[in-house]
Design a protein around this motif. Sequence first.
Motif: not given
Length: 262
Positions: A57-59, A64-65
Amino acid sequence: MFLKSIRYAWSIRRELFSYAWQGSWNLAAGLSAFFGVVILWLVLLLTGRSDVVLPTTLPGQIEFFAVTTVLLWIVIFLARLLLAPMVLLIADRAELRALRLRLRPALELIFDHNDAEYVRPIPSLYSARGEFFWIGVRNAGGQTLDDVTIRALDSWFTQEAIATAMGRRQRSNSPVEVSRWPALHPGAREIVQVFGLGYDSASSNPDYIFNTMQRFTLEVTARDTPTVRRVFLYDPKARPMFRMLSETESDQPTRSGALQSP
């Protein structure tokens, strides 16, 4: 030695942390996309958690980034902190070498009375009948020097010996130009003949200039460069007759150029 190293590192702690901080965050952000997965799996391997999968997922990807960027920044920061003393030491030494080069006199007057390149015999049929006096100039700096000139400062000896050899027919109180070069490149050396004297130059007159020891001064100049002066000694009884005095002996010559008794 170890304690001295610790004290030195503590004394420059601001410089160490400044070097470690500079660029480390940008570097971590730029590399996180490439090394994020590797760092994450290394962390999971060390913690014994191998059941974690990459977020879809985007969130989750944003989280993670962010996590990998922070972890990578910590690694880079610590690595730069460990390398900082060596890097700063190399930079300080390079700056010191550059400073010494700037403070070093760019011009050098070269003469060695034991070198046949600087004292050359006046040939005759059976043996040398006198000596030619040569002088060298060298650019010891790192930049090309313009309008380099060797001159002999005014004295009785200068007028009688050097000015005559240079073709000056009328007496003058100004320095005598020996040679001039439009430019002298770094490390370049030039050598020029100043004058020559025979061993029979003396006369029966005890006050004759070539009967007694004389001092004379040569200087080398260049544009926007400090002038270098050296004092030389003429001794009619010595062989060779010329030598360059050390800096501690380079007193200013008298108006006549002759040595005075204390």
